[in-house]
Design a protein around this motif. Structure first.
Motif, PDB file in Angstrom:
ATOM      1  N   GLN A 198      -5.300   1.014  -0.670  1.00 39.67           N
ATOM      2  CA  GLN A 198      -5.005   0.157  -1.814  1.00 39.67           C
ATOM      3  C   GLN A 198      -4.434   0.945  -2.988  1.00 39.67           C
ATOM      4  OE1 GLN A 198      -4.938  -3.083  -1.888  1.00 39.67           O
ATOM      5  NE2 GLN A 198      -5.545  -3.114   0.272  1.00 39.67           N
ATOM      6  N   GLU A 199      -5.036   2.105  -3.247  1.00 41.30           N
ATOM      7  CA  GLU A 199      -4.532   2.935  -4.345  1.00 41.30           C
ATOM      8  C   GLU A 199      -3.094   3.360  -4.086  1.00 41.30           C
ATOM      9  OE1 GLU A 199      -7.378   3.115  -2.901  1.00 41.30           O
ATOM     10  OE2 GLU A 199      -9.014   3.802  -4.199  1.00 41.30           O
ATOM     11  N   LEU A 200      -2.815   3.698  -2.827  1.00 38.54           N
ATOM     12  CA  LEU A 200      -1.445   4.111  -2.481  1.00 38.54           C
ATOM     13  C   LEU A 200      -0.473   2.950  -2.633  1.00 38.54           C
ATOM     14  CD1 LEU A 200      -2.245   6.301   0.657  1.00 38.54           C
ATOM     15  CD2 LEU A 200      -1.139   7.124  -1.426  1.00 38.54           C
ATOM     16  N   TYR A 201      -0.887   1.758  -2.224  1.00 41.17           N
ATOM     17  CA  TYR A 201      -0.011   0.595  -2.365  1.00 41.17           C
ATOM     18  C   TYR A 201       0.354   0.347  -3.832  1.00 41.17           C
ATOM     19  CZ  TYR A 201      -0.384  -1.108   2.459  1.00 41.17           C
ATOM     20  OH  TYR A 201      -0.273  -1.260   3.811  1.00 41.17           O
ATOM     21  N   HIS A 202      -0.652   0.409  -4.695  1.00 43.03           N
ATOM     22  CA  HIS A 202      -0.384   0.138  -6.108  1.00 43.03           C
ATOM     23  C   HIS A 202       0.470   1.240  -6.719  1.00 43.03           C
ATOM     24  CE1 HIS A 202      -2.571  -3.535  -6.629  1.00 43.03           C
ATOM     25  NE2 HIS A 202      -3.610  -3.043  -5.957  1.00 43.03           N
ATOM     26  N   ALA A 203       0.218   2.476  -6.274  1.00 45.45           N
ATOM     27  CA  ALA A 203       1.006   3.587  -6.817  1.00 45.45           C
ATOM     28  C   ALA A 203       2.473   3.453  -6.422  1.00 45.45           C
ATOM     29  CB  ALA A 203       0.434   4.911  -6.324  1.00 45.45           C
ATOM     30  N   ILE A 204       2.714   3.134  -5.147  1.00 41.14           N
ATOM     31  CA  ILE A 204       4.111   3.046  -4.703  1.00 41.14           C
ATOM     32  C   ILE A 204       4.777   1.806  -5.286  1.00 41.14           C
ATOM     33  CG2 ILE A 204       3.769   1.792  -2.525  1.00 41.14           C
ATOM     34  CD1 ILE A 204       6.156   4.736  -3.195  1.00 41.14           C
ATOM     35  N   ALA A 205       3.992   0.739  -5.531  1.00 44.34           N
ATOM     36  CA  ALA A 205       4.568  -0.447  -6.169  1.00 44.34           C
ATOM     37  C   ALA A 205       5.047  -0.111  -7.574  1.00 44.34           C
ATOM     38  CB  ALA A 205       3.524  -1.563  -6.213  1.00 44.34           C
TER      39      ALA A 205
ATOM     40  N   SER B  65       9.382  10.377 -10.419  1.00 42.19           N
ATOM     41  CA  SER B  65       8.538   9.179 -10.444  1.00 42.19           C
ATOM     42  C   SER B  65       7.291   9.376  -9.598  1.00 42.19           C
ATOM     43  CB  SER B  65       9.325   7.969  -9.926  1.00 42.19           C
ATOM     44  OG  SER B  65      10.486   7.777 -10.691  1.00 42.19           O
ATOM     45  N   MET B  66       7.460   9.987  -8.440  1.00 44.94           N
ATOM     46  CA  MET B  66       6.317  10.228  -7.549  1.00 44.94           C
ATOM     47  C   MET B  66       5.277  11.121  -8.227  1.00 44.94           C
ATOM     48  SD  MET B  66       6.487   8.930  -4.368  1.00 44.94           S
ATOM     49  CE  MET B  66       7.572   8.438  -3.060  1.00 44.94           C
ATOM     50  N   LEU B  67       5.757  12.109  -8.976  1.00 46.05           N
ATOM     51  CA  LEU B  67       4.844  13.068  -9.602  1.00 46.05           C
ATOM     52  C   LEU B  67       3.930  12.411 -10.647  1.00 46.05           C
ATOM     53  CD1 LEU B  67       7.245  16.112  -9.980  1.00 46.05           C
ATOM     54  CD2 LEU B  67       5.224  15.990  -8.527  1.00 46.05           C
ATOM     55  N   THR B  68       4.307  11.237 -11.091  1.00 45.63           N
ATOM     56  CA  THR B  68       3.463  10.564 -12.100  1.00 45.63           C
ATOM     57  C   THR B  68       2.229   9.935 -11.467  1.00 45.63           C
ATOM     58  OG1 THR B  68       4.660   8.474 -11.844  1.00 45.63           O
ATOM     59  CG2 THR B  68       5.493  10.030 -13.497  1.00 45.63           C
ATOM     60  N   GLU B  69       2.218   9.800 -10.146  1.00 46.16           N
ATOM     61  CA  GLU B  69       1.096   9.160  -9.463  1.00 46.16           C
ATOM     62  C   GLU B  69       0.301  10.202  -8.673  1.00 46.16           C
ATOM     63  OE1 GLU B  69       0.091   6.136  -9.736  1.00 46.16           O
ATOM     64  OE2 GLU B  69       1.773   5.293 -10.880  1.00 46.16           O
ATOM     65  N   THR B  70      -0.891  10.499  -9.117  1.00 42.77           N
ATOM     66  CA  THR B  70      -1.714  11.539  -8.484  1.00 42.77           C
ATOM     67  C   THR B  70      -2.024  11.218  -7.031  1.00 42.77           C
ATOM     68  OG1 THR B  70      -2.752  11.846 -10.624  1.00 42.77           O
ATOM     69  CG2 THR B  70      -3.828  12.892  -8.755  1.00 42.77           C
ATOM     70  N   VAL B  71      -2.298   9.949  -6.748  1.00 39.17           N
ATOM     71  CA  VAL B  71      -2.682   9.583  -5.390  1.00 39.17           C
ATOM     72  C   VAL B  71      -1.537   9.846  -4.404  1.00 39.17           C
ATOM     73  CG1 VAL B  71      -2.009   7.150  -5.609  1.00 39.17           C
ATOM     74  CG2 VAL B  71      -3.804   7.790  -3.994  1.00 39.17           C
ATOM     75  N   LEU B  72      -0.290   9.659  -4.846  1.00 39.08           N
ATOM     76  CA  LEU B  72       0.872   9.958  -3.994  1.00 39.08           C
ATOM     77  C   LEU B  72       1.025  11.457  -3.789  1.00 39.08           C
ATOM     78  CD1 LEU B  72       3.563   7.443  -5.336  1.00 39.08           C
ATOM     79  CD2 LEU B  72       2.282   7.305  -3.201  1.00 39.08           C
ATOM     80  N   VAL B  73       0.832  12.207  -4.861  1.00 45.08           N
ATOM     81  CA  VAL B  73       0.924  13.677  -4.765  1.00 45.08           C
ATOM     82  C   VAL B  73      -0.120  14.182  -3.777  1.00 45.08           C
ATOM     83  CG1 VAL B  73       0.672  15.842  -6.022  1.00 45.08           C
ATOM     84  CG2 VAL B  73       1.857  13.909  -7.091  1.00 45.08           C
TER      85      VAL B  73
END
Length: 1238
Positions: free
Chosen positions: A1029-1036, A1194-1202
């Motif tokens: 869920q966290e990944l979904y919201h981060a990528i959204a 943009s990806m770097l702004t989301e810790t869960v994606l990193v």
């Protein structure tokens, strides 16, 4: 499946009835399915031990009538679905009809007839080819496929009941030998054992008996040893296992897997429980033995053999033995070993007749030949049938013979050839000087317009041997006379009786004048030459002027071939050698040319004309020294292993010392490859060649052992390899032939190794005599058995060397450890090999031995997709095959639809190693051409535009040709144009070399459709993650942000190109003013819209996250007006259009994001609410683009994606699981341990 109705007396014994009607019962095997308890365990054990068909088909349908106690089995099934289908058919089609009948017998007859009709109809629809396998065997094959998950192309050869020893406990079960696998299954009281071993993984097969394992077969792989015992016929089983392992080694070595022999005669009646493959392999083994024993051409097939006696006129007795009949020969071998061998070519036969039987001579058969010889066989069991078979073969034998009109002395090919030689030569070469025959030869050089040396070069370039004088001359004359007497008594030519007397004469040395003829005779080369008239001449004609790597190597070695001999110090000898070697390379491109062939061929040319030398070379390379002269000299390495083993057995005190010194590997290759011709004086080595053509490799091994034995004391005192080599070198240099009639030719090797001490001369005949006395126990059959054992070791050793070479070659560029790379290589090779025997034999299955190791194993897209699915850390569910296809297209740089191991490892390493930037870069490239196919991308033209927009104008033409490959700049040197100026090429090469160091600025921009594909992939990747869920919201968040950035970028990139100053001024205001309104107006709506159209999983995450996201979005909007200068910096300068500073992100909100459920996964389609592209189903905005740097930032702004992209994944575990799937290693080490607990 429907069954031919069979009687069943006890319907309910071990079966449970599940459904019933007045005429049929549907039953399940007790213990099958859930539960079962102790009864189920006992029934399961019983089924395995007794090999019951209920193992494969635990469901059945029985036909019954009310008053009868007999039931009839009419159908069986492996699954409930299959049996239910049959049950429903019976209910729908037969029940009403059967109720009409009054008589129960009529009902049963009708049902049986109906079932037989269905089976006949099914068989008619199946393949029409005659299935020879008996029913019981087909059943076993079905069990094998079901039990071990094998595809239909995997054929069962045979199966045996035996025990597998797990520790000290024997597990009784069934051993299945298939073309490519050894499989074993046992089920005893709930404990199941399943073993699967590929034949290519077997490193050793041994049949032995120990206290622990009474008469067992030991199967060794690289990581386990398996013991099987309690066979009913252990010898048959072991022999079959050897054959199958040998075929697998052949596949590794020369890419020739098992191909069923379609020319095999069909049996008159089906053989009980023997498959067609087993019969084929038995016939193949007999054929190989037959051809090797009688030195026959490799396409000769044994038709049959029978016991008989042969009348031998030289000692006036009937010798018991066996007659062998094949399509071109009748052969005889005595039961007393080597008492008498006989080969009668059918081309020589004139009369076959049945003589009158008598009590003294029952069932005699007389065979007469053109050379006026008559052979009398007797005691033939089925004489009439035999005569019929021989007559059939005689009718097929070509009537026109090339060697049919010999002189009175001998009517055989050998004599005719020599008589033709004398006719071709206008002057006697023996009586003339070496110069005049050369001129004559050049003048009369043609046979069928192809230049050939028409006789042995020794006759042209030897000294005057017409008048042999002295003791040596007398001895040579006596030798010739002995052979003439032998010819008179035993016959001359192919039909000569070969007896121990023949061997005695060979060991005493063949006379110079008869050497060529007898070499051809004993090697079997006569037969091939007689049946292929004009073949050599045609080859020479075809190969003239042809250039290849082989011809280049031949030219380089021509003047190194016996340079000390006068025959090869002039153009005649060199030209003859060139033609023979080139013709052979043209005939057999697999071998082509190998060093050492030149030395052997030069000696053959001294005693034979060119055509004869060519056929002797064919016999050597293809039959007598198999696999010796290929790129990896496998045959020589195999015989080297045999030599080491024999040294251990025969010279145990020397063996350990030789191993320590490492001498055997150094000496044996030069000894075996050149038959001692390169290490011994020519006149001595040629005597060993005489024996070799009669006895085969056995003589070389015997002489080698005798040489070590003679030098034992000196070798034991040696300190290093060099000293040992010197000792052996000096010994060999001083092996002399005191009977030699020609002046001794200086031996170059001897000149180099001569020491200060006067040498002790060793007579070659004494050396050979000692070799036979001390080591005469060696048998040809034993050597063949040892060859098989050594071949397993050698080929596995070569494969290991290849693996290490490949891993070393690529380890510097790849992030994997050496061990991980080796494991990946094993899995990759296994996939290639599976394509060889389970694939459709496409180009991927063809392994070219001439290529570097790195290129030899390659896989196609389907195989890559299977490997990718099991090894990738980026599992995408149903989307995984799509990602695998893109990865394959990206890695396949030369566009041949195949990738090698380096390309494969590079792709895998990109997913497992490197930081976030590297992994994202790979993912980014997977969504650009060439990885993204034209069907997936918007169009090839659009893709090319994105790829080529930044290229320099002077390279446009070349780059346009390569546009689909610019993402992968390797190997582009081969695809460029070819201008005259080499400096141009150097410049291009330098640029391409630099371009390999790809930076993120070099990556082309991504179109809107490509970006949407990337979002699809990411959503699918996250679907199985714990923090889904966290990944979904981060990528959204990131995706909607990037979609708005693309919209902003589109407006700047379409400013008018003229009035540059005005453009700068306008660009400060226009985009910001245009964007401010939609940003502020839509900021609240975008989140609501996003939530309202989100997937159920996202909604389930609760309102708290939505609120939090709204707050984040509002922060972004509020900060948007504070950085109006950022877009100016970004878009005003063309050079930095790919670069976007972080402040530019603060001016846009997440934008609007629509989420649809496509293929059960969340897919993003980004749009702007007020734009025309906002509506679902609208066309993609072709002007929209985004750069890699923007995505990365943009990806770097989301810790869960990193965290997701930087987490480490263990590739070793995935490789281990893949090995289980591929059955790459013995399943006893992986699969069986998991299935046998306790």
């Amino acid at each position: 499946m429907w069954l031919g109705p069979e009687e069943v007396l006890l319907a309910n014994a071990l079966w449970v009835t599940e459904r019933a009607n007045p005429f049929f019962l549907l039953q399940r095997r007790r213990g099958h399915g859930k539960g079962g308890g102790l009864t189920g365990l006992l029934v399961g054990t019983l089924d395995v031990v007794l090999d019951s068909s209920a193992r494969v088909a635990p469901y059945r349908i029985l036909h019954q009538t009310q008053d009868s106690q007999i039931y009839w089995a009419v159908a069986c099934g492996s699954s409930r679905k299959e049996i239910t289908k049959h049950w429903e058919w019976l209910e729908n089609n037969l029940l009403q009809t059967l109720s009409i009948f009054d008589n129960e017998e009529d009902i049963t007859t009708f049902v049986k007839g109906k079932i037989h009709g269905i089976i006949a109809e099914e068989n008619k629809n199946q393949q029409p080819q005659g299935e020879e396998d008996p029913g019981k065997f087909k059943e076993a094959e079905l069990k094998m496929r079901k039990q071990f998950g094998m595809p239909e192309v995997e054929k069962l050869v045979n199966y045996y009941s035996c025990s597998y020893w797990k520790g000290r406990v024997p597990r009784q079960g069934w051993l299945y030998l298939t073309v490519n696998h050894l499989c074993f299954y046992s089920f005893l009281l709930g404990k199941e054992v399943t073993l699967i071993v590929q034949w290519v993984d077997v490193t050793q097969l041994e049949k032995n008996a120990t206290l622990l394992f009474p008469e067992c077969i030991k199967v060794s792989t690289r990581d386990s040893e398996l013991y099987f015992s309690m066979f009913l016929n252990i010898n048959e089983t072991f022999k079959l296992m050897e054959q199958l392992a040998n075929i697998a080694m052949r596949q590794l070595f020369d890419n020739k897997g098992y191909v069923e022999d379609m020319l095999l005669p069909k049996p008159s009646k089906p053989l009980k429980n023997i498959s067609a493959l087993k019969r084929d392999l038995d016939a193949r083994a007999k054929n190989e033995w037959y051809r090797a024993s009688f030195r026959l051409p490799k396409d000769e097939r044994l038709d049959g053999h029978t016991d008989c006696t042969l009348w031998t006129p030289f000692n006036k007795i009937h010798i018991p033995g066996q007659m062998f009949v094949s399509n071109n020969y009748i052969c005889f071998a005595s039961k007393a070993e080597e008492a008498c061998h006989l080969i009668i070519p059918l081309r020589e036969v004139t009369i076959v007749e049945k003589a009158d039987s008598s009590s003294v001579l029952p069932s005699p058969l007389s065979i007469s030949t053109k050379s006026k010889m008559t052979f009398l066989f007797a005691n033939l069991k089925d004489r009439d049938f035999l005569v019929q078979r021989i007559s059939d073969f005689l009718q097929k034998t070509p009537s026109k013979q090339s060697c049919n009109n010999g002189g009175g002395r001998k009517k055989s090919c050998g004599d005719n050839a020599h008589e033709e030689i004398s006719e071709l030569s206008p002057s006697s070469p023996l009586a003339a000087s070496p110069v005049s025959p050369l001129n004559n030869q050049l003048a009369n050089f043609c046979t069928d317009e192809v230049p050939t040396a028409s006789q042995g070069l020794l006759k042209l370039f030897g000294n005057n041997t017409g008048e042999l004088v002295g003791s040596k001359g007398a001895k040579e004359t006596m030798k010739e006379e002995s052979w003439n007497i032998h010819f008179f008594e035993y016959g001359r030519g192919m039909c000569m009786y070969r007896t121990p007397k023949t061997r005695e004469l060979v060991l005493k040395g063949i006379p110079e004048n008869l050497r060529g003829e007898l070499w051809l005779l004993f090697s079997g080369a006569w037969n091939e030459m007689a049946t292929h008239p004009g073949y050599y001449a045609d080859l020479v004609e075809q190969s003239v002027g042809k250039y290849s790597l082989a011809t280049e190597e031949i030219e380089r070695d021509l003047h190194r071939s016996m340079p000390e001999h006068p025959a090869f110090q002039n153009e005649l000898g060199i030209a003859a050698l060139r033609r023979v070697l080139t013709a052979y390379a043209f005939r057999n491109p697999t071998i082509g040319y190998c060093q050492a062939m030149n030395i052997v061929t030069s000696v053959l040319l001294l005693y034979c004309n060119e055509e004869e030398a060519f056929w002797l070379l064919v016999a050597l390379c293809e039959r007598m020294l198999p696999d010796y002269y290929n790129t990896r000299v496998v045959g020589a390495l195999v015989d080297q292993g045999i030599f080491e083993e024999l040294t251990r057995d025969c010279l145990p005190q020397l063996s350990e010392k030789m191993q320590d010194l490492g001498v055997i590997s150094s000496i044996s290759l030069s000894w075996f490859l050149t038959l001692f011709l390169s290490v011994m004086p020519f006149e001595s080595a040629v005597v060993i060649v005489d024996c070799f053509f009669y006895e085969g490799i056995k003589v070389i091994l015997q002489v080698s052992l005798a040489i070590l034995d003679a030098n034992m004391e000196k070798l034991l005192n040696c300190c290093d390899e060099g000293e040992a080599m010197t000792v052996l070198g000096r010994y060999l240099d001083n092996v002399v032939n005191r009977q030699n009639v020609f002046p001794r030719i200086p031996h170059l090797h001897a000149l180099l190794t001569s020491g200060d001490d006067p040498p002790v001369e060793i007579d070659i005949f004494e050396l050979i005599k000692t070799a036979y006395e001390k080591f005469g126990h060696l048998k040809a059959d034993d050597i063949e058995q040892m060859r098989f054992k050594q071949r397993l070791k050698v080929i596995h050793s070569l494969e290991d060397t290849a693996k290490r070479s490949v891993v070393r070659a690529i380890s510097g560029d790849i992030g994997f450890s050496m061990q991980e790379l080796e494991d990946l290589y094993v899995v990759f090779k296994a996939k290639h090999l599976m394509s060889c025997y389970w694939g459709n034999h496409t180009v991927s299955a063809q392994r070219d031995q001439s290529l570097p190791y790195l290129e030899q194993y390659r896989i196609n897209m389907e195989q890559f997709k299977e490997l990718f699915a099991s090894l990738t850390p980026w599992s995408c569910g149903l989307h995984t095959p799509v990602l695998a296809e893109r990865m394959f297209r990206m890695l396949d740089e030369n566009k041949d639809a195949l990738i090698n191991f380096k390309e494969f490892a590079t792709g895998m390493s990109g997913m497992y190693h490197g930081d976030l930037t590297e992994k994202l870069k790979l993912l980014y490239k997977l969504h650009l051409p060439p990885a993204l196919s034209p069907e997936e991308a918007e169009s090839a033209l659009e893709a090319t535009r994105y790829f080529t927009e930044d290229n320099a104008t002077e390279e446009a033409a070349m780059r346009e040709e390569k546009a689909p490959r610019d993402g992968n700049p390797k190997d582009q040197e081969e695809k460029g144009t070819s201008p005259q100026d080499y400096r141009y090429h150097l410049r291009i090469w330098a640029k391409e070399k630099d371009s390999k160091k790809e930076t993120i600025k070099d990556l082309p921009k991504m179109s809107q459709e490509q970006f949407i594909e990337l979002c699809k992939t990411l959503y699918n990747m996250f679907s199985e993650d714990p923090v889904e869920q966290e990944l979904y919201h981060a990528i959204a968040t990131v995706a909607s942000l990037l979609l708005r950035i693309g919209e902003v970028g589109k407006k700047f990139s379409h400013q008018p190109a003229k009035k540059a100053d005005d453009l700068k001024a306008n660009s400060i205001q226009d985009p910001v003013s245009e964007e401010e309104s939609p940003t502020s107006d839509q900021s609240q709506n975008s989140t609501v819209e996003q939530y309202s159209q989100a997937t159920p999983e996202e909604k389930a995450s609760g309102d708290i996250q939505v609120e939090k996201q709204q707050q984040e979005n509002q922060i972004l909007v509020d900060g948007g007006g504070e950085g109006p200068g950022s877009p100016i910096q970004l878009f005003s300068d063309d050079e930095t259009k790919d670069d976007m500073s972080m402040s530019s992100y603060s001016m846009v909100s997440t934008g609007s994001l629509q989420c649809e459920d496509i293929a059960d996964d969340t897919v993003l389609v980004g749009c702007e609410a007020g734009s025309s592209a906002a509506r679902y189903g609208s066309t993609i905005d072709t002007d929209w683009s985004i750069s890699f740097e923007q995505i990365l930032a943009s990806m770097l702004t989301e810790t869960v994606l990193v965290n997701y992209f930087e987490k480490k994944v263990d590739v070793a575990q995935k490789i281990k699981e893949q090995k289980k799937v591929e059955r790459q290693f013995s399943a006893s080490s992986d699969y069986e341990l998991t299935s046998v607990s306790g």
